[in-house]
Design a protein around this motif. Structure first.
Motif, short mmCIF file in Angstrom:
data_model
loop_
_atom_site.label_atom_id
_atom_site.label_comp_id
_atom_site.label_asym_id
_atom_site.label_seq_id
_atom_site.Cartn_x
_atom_site.Cartn_y
_atom_site.Cartn_z
N PHE A 31 0.87 -1.18 0.00
CA PHE A 31 0.00 0.00 0.00
C PHE A 31 0.90 1.22 0.00
O PHE A 31 1.78 1.34 0.86
CB PHE A 31 -0.89 0.01 1.23
N VAL A 32 0.70 2.12 -0.95
CA VAL A 32 1.52 3.33 -1.03
C VAL A 32 0.64 4.51 -1.41
O VAL A 32 -0.37 4.35 -2.09
CB VAL A 32 2.67 3.20 -2.06
N SER A 33 1.05 5.68 -0.98
CA SER A 33 0.32 6.88 -1.41
C SER A 33 0.71 7.20 -2.84
O SER A 33 1.82 6.92 -3.29
CB SER A 33 0.62 8.06 -0.48
N SER A 34 -0.23 7.80 -3.56
CA SER A 34 0.04 8.22 -4.94
C SER A 34 1.02 9.40 -4.92
O SER A 34 1.27 10.00 -3.88
CB SER A 34 -1.25 8.61 -5.64
N LYS A 83 1.51 -9.07 -5.36
CA LYS A 83 2.49 -9.99 -5.93
C LYS A 83 2.12 -11.39 -5.47
O LYS A 83 2.22 -11.71 -4.28
CB LYS A 83 3.90 -9.66 -5.47
N GLY A 84 1.66 -12.19 -6.40
CA GLY A 84 1.26 -13.55 -6.08
C GLY A 84 2.47 -14.42 -5.81
O GLY A 84 3.59 -14.08 -6.17
N PRO A 85 2.25 -15.57 -5.19
CA PRO A 85 3.36 -16.44 -4.84
C PRO A 85 4.15 -16.95 -6.04
O PRO A 85 5.33 -17.24 -5.93
CB PRO A 85 2.70 -17.59 -4.08
N ASP A 86 3.52 -17.04 -7.21
CA ASP A 86 4.20 -17.55 -8.40
C ASP A 86 4.53 -16.46 -9.41
O ASP A 86 4.98 -16.74 -10.51
CB ASP A 86 3.34 -18.63 -9.08
N GLY A 91 6.75 -10.24 -10.49
CA GLY A 91 6.70 -8.81 -10.22
C GLY A 91 5.38 -8.39 -9.58
O GLY A 91 4.50 -9.20 -9.33
N TRP A 92 5.31 -7.11 -9.33
CA TRP A 92 4.13 -6.52 -8.70
C TRP A 92 3.17 -6.00 -9.77
O TRP A 92 3.61 -5.52 -10.81
CB TRP A 92 4.54 -5.35 -7.80
N SER A 93 1.88 -6.08 -9.48
CA SER A 93 0.89 -5.48 -10.36
C SER A 93 -0.04 -4.60 -9.53
O SER A 93 -0.38 -4.94 -8.39
CB SER A 93 0.08 -6.55 -11.10
#
Length: 94
Positions: free
Chosen positions: A58-61, A72-75, A78-80
Motif C-alpha cells: 500500500f503506497v500513497s500516490s 504480488k502472487g506467490p508464483d 513482479g508486482w501489479s
C-alpha cells in the motif's frame, strides 16, 4: 504543511488489527497490514489478504490524493497494481 491522506491515516490507525478495505472498482477484502508508516506525507505499508497467499503493498500516490494497492502472487515475478483504496474500516471482532 499539507495534511495526511485520510484513507492512509485510517489504515495506519487500525493496523495491526484487521482492516476491511474497499477499492474503487468495488472489490472488498479483509487485510492484515504491517509496517504502516508515514514519511512526511508519503504512506507505505505491507500486508496480506485473508484467503489469499499473495503479498500486498500500500503506497500513497505521487500527489498524495490516493492510496494505491499492489499485489504480488506467490508464483509471480513482479508486482501489479490492483486498485485504489476508497474506504478503510475496522473489522468487527465478534
Amino acid at each position: 504543511m499539507a495534511s495526511l491522506n485520510p484513507v492512509a491515516k485510517r489504515i495506519h490507525n487500525i493496523s495491526p488489527d484487521p482492516v476491511a478495505l474497499t477499492l474503487a472498482d468495488g472489490t472488498q477484502g479483509v487485510f492484515h497490514v504491517s509496517g504502516a508508516e508515514f514519511f512526511q506525507q508519503e504512506f507505505q505499508a505491507e500486508g496480506t489478504r485473508e484467503g489469499d497467499d499473495a503479498a500486498y503493498r500500500f503506497v500513497s500516490s505521487e500527489d498524495n490524493e490516493s492510496v494505491l494497492v499492489g499485489r504480488k502472487g506467490p508464483d509471480e515475478s513482479g508486482w501489479s497494481m490492483i486498485g485504489t483504496v476508497v474506504e478503510a474500516t475496522p473489522v468487527d471482532s465478534e
